[in-house]
Design a protein around this motif. Structure first.
Motif, PDB file in Angstrom:
ATOM      1  N   GLN A 125     -19.443  12.437   5.272  1.00  0.00           N
ATOM      2  CA  GLN A 125     -18.450  13.510   5.467  1.00  0.00           C
ATOM      3  C   GLN A 125     -17.125  12.939   5.957  1.00  0.00           C
ATOM      4  OE1 GLN A 125     -20.739  16.008   8.056  1.00  0.00           O
ATOM      5  NE2 GLN A 125     -21.586  17.226   6.372  1.00  0.00           N
ATOM      6  N   ARG A 126     -17.230  12.010   6.905  1.00  0.00           N
ATOM      7  CA  ARG A 126     -16.005  11.395   7.440  1.00  0.00           C
ATOM      8  C   ARG A 126     -15.268  10.611   6.354  1.00  0.00           C
ATOM      9  NH1 ARG A 126     -18.285  10.291  12.383  1.00  0.00           N
ATOM     10  NH2 ARG A 126     -19.058   8.283  11.692  1.00  0.00           N
ATOM     11  N   ALA A 127     -16.030   9.834   5.576  1.00  0.00           N
ATOM     12  CA  ALA A 127     -15.404   9.007   4.537  1.00  0.00           C
ATOM     13  C   ALA A 127     -14.766   9.883   3.468  1.00  0.00           C
ATOM     14  CB  ALA A 127     -16.434   8.064   3.918  1.00  0.00           C
ATOM     15  N   ALA A 128     -15.452  10.948   3.062  1.00  0.00           N
ATOM     16  CA  ALA A 128     -14.904  11.835   2.024  1.00  0.00           C
ATOM     17  C   ALA A 128     -13.624  12.500   2.524  1.00  0.00           C
ATOM     18  CB  ALA A 128     -15.941  12.888   1.621  1.00  0.00           C
ATOM     19  N   ALA A 129     -13.631  12.964   3.765  1.00  0.00           N
ATOM     20  CA  ALA A 129     -12.432  13.602   4.329  1.00  0.00           C
ATOM     21  C   ALA A 129     -11.291  12.591   4.402  1.00  0.00           C
ATOM     22  CB  ALA A 129     -12.744  14.161   5.719  1.00  0.00           C
ATOM     23  N   TYR A 130     -11.608  11.387   4.818  1.00  0.00           N
ATOM     24  CA  TYR A 130     -10.577  10.343   4.917  1.00  0.00           C
ATOM     25  C   TYR A 130      -9.977  10.045   3.538  1.00  0.00           C
ATOM     26  CZ  TYR A 130      -8.342   5.848   5.588  1.00  0.00           C
ATOM     27  OH  TYR A 130      -7.417   4.833   5.609  1.00  0.00           O
ATOM     28  N   ILE A 131     -10.830   9.960   2.527  1.00  0.00           N
ATOM     29  CA  ILE A 131     -10.353   9.643   1.171  1.00  0.00           C
ATOM     30  C   ILE A 131      -9.417  10.753   0.669  1.00  0.00           C
ATOM     31  CG2 ILE A 131     -11.111   9.408  -1.236  1.00  0.00           C
ATOM     32  CD1 ILE A 131     -13.657   7.975  -0.041  1.00  0.00           C
ATOM     33  N   LYS A 132      -9.840  12.014   0.831  1.00  0.00           N
ATOM     34  CA  LYS A 132      -9.004  13.137   0.363  1.00  0.00           C
ATOM     35  C   LYS A 132      -7.663  13.152   1.090  1.00  0.00           C
ATOM     36  CE  LYS A 132     -12.871  16.232  -0.347  1.00  0.00           C
ATOM     37  NZ  LYS A 132     -13.553  17.417   0.110  1.00  0.00           N
ATOM     38  N   GLN A 133      -7.716  13.074   2.411  1.00  0.00           N
ATOM     39  CA  GLN A 133      -6.474  13.169   3.191  1.00  0.00           C
ATOM     40  C   GLN A 133      -5.553  11.993   2.910  1.00  0.00           C
ATOM     41  OE1 GLN A 133      -8.045  13.322   7.139  1.00  0.00           O
ATOM     42  NE2 GLN A 133      -8.872  15.389   6.855  1.00  0.00           N
ATOM     43  N   THR A 134      -6.128  10.811   2.779  1.00  0.00           N
ATOM     44  CA  THR A 134      -5.297   9.614   2.633  1.00  0.00           C
ATOM     45  C   THR A 134      -4.602   9.588   1.274  1.00  0.00           C
ATOM     46  OG1 THR A 134      -6.783   8.460   4.116  1.00  0.00           O
ATOM     47  CG2 THR A 134      -5.275   7.102   2.824  1.00  0.00           C
ATOM     48  N   PHE A 135      -5.331   9.923   0.211  1.00  0.00           N
ATOM     49  CA  PHE A 135      -4.669   9.946  -1.094  1.00  0.00           C
ATOM     50  C   PHE A 135      -3.605  11.050  -1.155  1.00  0.00           C
ATOM     51  CE2 PHE A 135      -8.335   7.496  -3.059  1.00  0.00           C
ATOM     52  CZ  PHE A 135      -7.572   6.376  -3.307  1.00  0.00           C
ATOM     53  N   ALA A 136      -3.889  12.194  -0.520  1.00  0.00           N
ATOM     54  CA  ALA A 136      -2.892  13.273  -0.506  1.00  0.00           C
ATOM     55  C   ALA A 136      -1.634  12.802   0.229  1.00  0.00           C
ATOM     56  CB  ALA A 136      -3.480  14.513   0.164  1.00  0.00           C
ATOM     57  N   GLU A 137      -1.814  12.090   1.308  1.00  0.00           N
ATOM     58  CA  GLU A 137      -0.676  11.619   2.092  1.00  0.00           C
ATOM     59  C   GLU A 137       0.097  10.528   1.327  1.00  0.00           C
ATOM     60  OE1 GLU A 137       0.458  13.061   4.529  1.00  0.00           O
ATOM     61  OE2 GLU A 137       1.665  11.676   5.700  1.00  0.00           O
ATOM     62  N   ILE A 138      -0.622   9.661   0.639  1.00  0.00           N
ATOM     63  CA  ILE A 138       0.046   8.629  -0.176  1.00  0.00           C
ATOM     64  C   ILE A 138       0.897   9.310  -1.256  1.00  0.00           C
ATOM     65  CG2 ILE A 138      -0.323   6.800  -1.898  1.00  0.00           C
ATOM     66  CD1 ILE A 138      -2.822   5.978  -0.260  1.00  0.00           C
ATOM     67  N   ASP A 139       0.308  10.304  -1.928  1.00  0.00           N
ATOM     68  CA  ASP A 139       1.051  11.026  -2.979  1.00  0.00           C
ATOM     69  C   ASP A 139       2.317  11.649  -2.409  1.00  0.00           C
ATOM     70  OD1 ASP A 139      -0.732  10.404  -4.948  1.00  0.00           O
ATOM     71  OD2 ASP A 139      -1.773  12.341  -4.944  1.00  0.00           O
ATOM     72  N   ARG A 140       2.168  12.269  -1.247  1.00  0.00           N
ATOM     73  CA  ARG A 140       3.313  12.954  -0.630  1.00  0.00           C
ATOM     74  C   ARG A 140       4.414  11.942  -0.292  1.00  0.00           C
ATOM     75  NH1 ARG A 140       5.516  14.266   3.934  1.00  0.00           N
ATOM     76  NH2 ARG A 140       4.159  12.967   5.221  1.00  0.00           N
ATOM     77  N   LEU A 141       4.026  10.845   0.311  1.00  0.00           N
ATOM     78  CA  LEU A 141       5.016   9.849   0.727  1.00  0.00           C
ATOM     79  C   LEU A 141       5.685   9.181  -0.479  1.00  0.00           C
ATOM     80  CD1 LEU A 141       3.034   8.250   3.683  1.00  0.00           C
ATOM     81  CD2 LEU A 141       5.151   9.571   3.863  1.00  0.00           C
ATOM     82  N   GLU A 142       4.892   8.899  -1.504  1.00  0.00           N
ATOM     83  CA  GLU A 142       5.459   8.265  -2.695  1.00  0.00           C
ATOM     84  C   GLU A 142       6.433   9.204  -3.397  1.00  0.00           C
ATOM     85  OE1 GLU A 142       5.321   5.242  -3.448  1.00  0.00           O
ATOM     86  OE2 GLU A 142       3.418   4.359  -2.827  1.00  0.00           O
ATOM     87  N   ALA A 143       6.096  10.516  -3.430  1.00  0.00           N
ATOM     88  CA  ALA A 143       6.975  11.490  -4.077  1.00  0.00           C
ATOM     89  C   ALA A 143       8.279  11.614  -3.302  1.00  0.00           C
ATOM     90  CB  ALA A 143       6.273  12.840  -4.163  1.00  0.00           C
ATOM     91  N   GLU A 144       8.180  11.582  -1.995  1.00  0.00           N
ATOM     92  CA  GLU A 144       9.367  11.698  -1.141  1.00  0.00           C
ATOM     93  C   GLU A 144      10.279  10.492  -1.298  1.00  0.00           C
ATOM     94  OE1 GLU A 144       8.622  11.946   3.113  1.00  0.00           O
ATOM     95  OE2 GLU A 144       8.215  14.071   2.814  1.00  0.00           O
ATOM     96  N   ARG A 145       9.645   9.334  -1.400  1.00  0.00           N
ATOM     97  CA  ARG A 145      10.443   8.096  -1.474  1.00  0.00           C
ATOM     98  C   ARG A 145      11.142   7.946  -2.814  1.00  0.00           C
ATOM     99  NH1 ARG A 145       7.636   2.492  -0.123  1.00  0.00           N
ATOM    100  NH2 ARG A 145       6.205   3.161  -1.743  1.00  0.00           N
ATOM    101  N   GLY A 146      10.484   8.469  -3.860  1.00  0.00           N
ATOM    102  CA  GLY A 146      11.080   8.362  -5.187  1.00  0.00           C
ATOM    103  C   GLY A 146      10.930   6.970  -5.755  1.00  0.00           C
ATOM    104  N   PRO A 147      11.678   6.683  -6.826  1.00  0.00           N
ATOM    105  CA  PRO A 147      11.510   5.397  -7.508  1.00  0.00           C
ATOM    106  C   PRO A 147      11.916   4.218  -6.613  1.00  0.00           C
ATOM    107  CG  PRO A 147      13.124   6.790  -8.652  1.00  0.00           C
ATOM    108  CD  PRO A 147      12.704   7.515  -7.429  1.00  0.00           C
ATOM    109  N   ARG A 148      11.391   3.087  -6.938  1.00  0.00           N
ATOM    110  CA  ARG A 148      11.650   1.886  -6.156  1.00  0.00           C
ATOM    111  C   ARG A 148      13.161   1.583  -6.106  1.00  0.00           C
ATOM    112  NH1 ARG A 148       7.746  -3.095  -6.813  1.00  0.00           N
ATOM    113  NH2 ARG A 148       8.528  -4.400  -5.155  1.00  0.00           N
ATOM    114  N   ARG A 149      13.608   1.233  -4.931  1.00  0.00           N
ATOM    115  CA  ARG A 149      15.060   1.066  -4.763  1.00  0.00           C
ATOM    116  C   ARG A 149      15.559  -0.343  -5.039  1.00  0.00           C
ATOM    117  NH1 ARG A 149      14.357   5.119  -0.802  1.00  0.00           N
ATOM    118  NH2 ARG A 149      13.597   3.580   0.659  1.00  0.00           N
ATOM    119  N   ASN A 150      14.693  -1.346  -4.884  1.00  0.00           N
ATOM    120  CA  ASN A 150      15.241  -2.699  -5.021  1.00  0.00           C
ATOM    121  C   ASN A 150      15.110  -3.226  -6.453  1.00  0.00           C
ATOM    122  OD1 ASN A 150      12.555  -3.173  -5.180  1.00  0.00           O
ATOM    123  ND2 ASN A 150      12.384  -4.315  -3.274  1.00  0.00           N
TER     124      ASN A 150
END
Ligand SMILES: [Zn+2]
Length: 244
Positions: free
Chosen positions: A219-244
């Motif tokens: 249960q802990r691992a499944a919750a961690y996987i869901k939350q972590t991928f959702a957070e990665i998606d959110r952060l990547e979308a916010e950051r946008g395309p690579r700047r360098n």
């Protein structure tokens, strides 16, 4: 959930969003547990985690990993850390080739230090693949003077639950904790500080505890996987395309 028993066509149609790659080990677990303890743990945990995720592709557990520290004991086999890193990179690359860009590693053996920098290298390359690292700490139990590092209460309970036919409690050695710290796994191997290969207190093990720990870990691992991928998606979308 799809897995290796499905056809390619079924996997293609399911379009799994996440792949789960369990990583086990074939290494000594003292006199009372099988060499395959971490392999069985990895597969059992991954099956339960996969049940909790909506659309995932469960891969069979990789049986081998970095078990060099158990090399004093017969039957133990190991990959060099660079080999394990290369295997993970290759498998993640193959999954990404098929459009599965999220991979959760479920690492059931504590000696695989190379996995974390490997994850970092893959993820920060920003080629679109994201690998996350999950390890089932619930298989180890805090027990005062006995750190539960190897073949102790946690792992014994787990195998009593999963495969009671493989547990030989008539062969179990007395509870034992070496005077040295965990870093001696690296400096001398476990055989020098624990001639029985044991580091923990299997005397307190029970199948009920194994079942409970496994359920909670999944249960802990499944919750961690869901939350972590959702957070990665959110952060990547916010950051946008690579700047360098
Ligand atoms: Zn183990």
């Amino acid at each position: 959930m799809v897995n290796w028993e499905n056809s390619f066509h079924e996997i293609e149609r399911a379009k799994p969003e996440i792949a789960i790659l369990p990583i086990g080990a074939i290494e000594q677990h003292s006199y009372h547990l099988p060499l395959a303890t971490d392999y069985l743990a990895a597969q059992a945990l991954a099956e339960r985690v996969a049940d909790e995720l909506d659309n995932c592709y469960l891969l069979p557990a990789l049986p081998f990993s970095c078990s060099r520290e158990h090399g004093d004991f017969f039957g133990t086999v190991w990959l060099r850390p660079a080999t394990l890193a290369a295997v993970i990179q290759d498998l993640v690359g193959a999954l990404h080739h098929h459009g599965i860009s999220k991979v959760a590693l479920l690492v059931a053996h504590g000696g695989n230090w190379i996995v974390k920098p490997t994850v970092r290298e893959i993820d920060l390359d920003r080629k679109g693949a994201h690998v996350i690292f999950t390890t089932p700490d619930a298989f180890t139990v805090e027990q005062g003077e006995f750190a539960d590092l190897h073949a102790g209460r946690g792992e014994t309970s787990l195998i009593m639950h999963l495969r009671p036919d493989l547990v030989k409690m008539d062969k179990v050695k007395p509870d034992f904790s070496p005077a040295q710290g965990r870093e001696f796994f690296d400096y001398t191997g476990i055989g020098a500080v624990s001639p029985t290969g044991l580091w923990g207190a299997p005397s307190g093990a029970s199948p009920e505890e194994g079942e409970r720990n496994l359920k909670e870990a999944a249960q802990r691992a499944a919750a961690y996987i869901k939350q972590t991928f959702a957070e990665i998606d959110r952060l990547e979308a916010e950051r946008g395309p690579r700047r360098n």
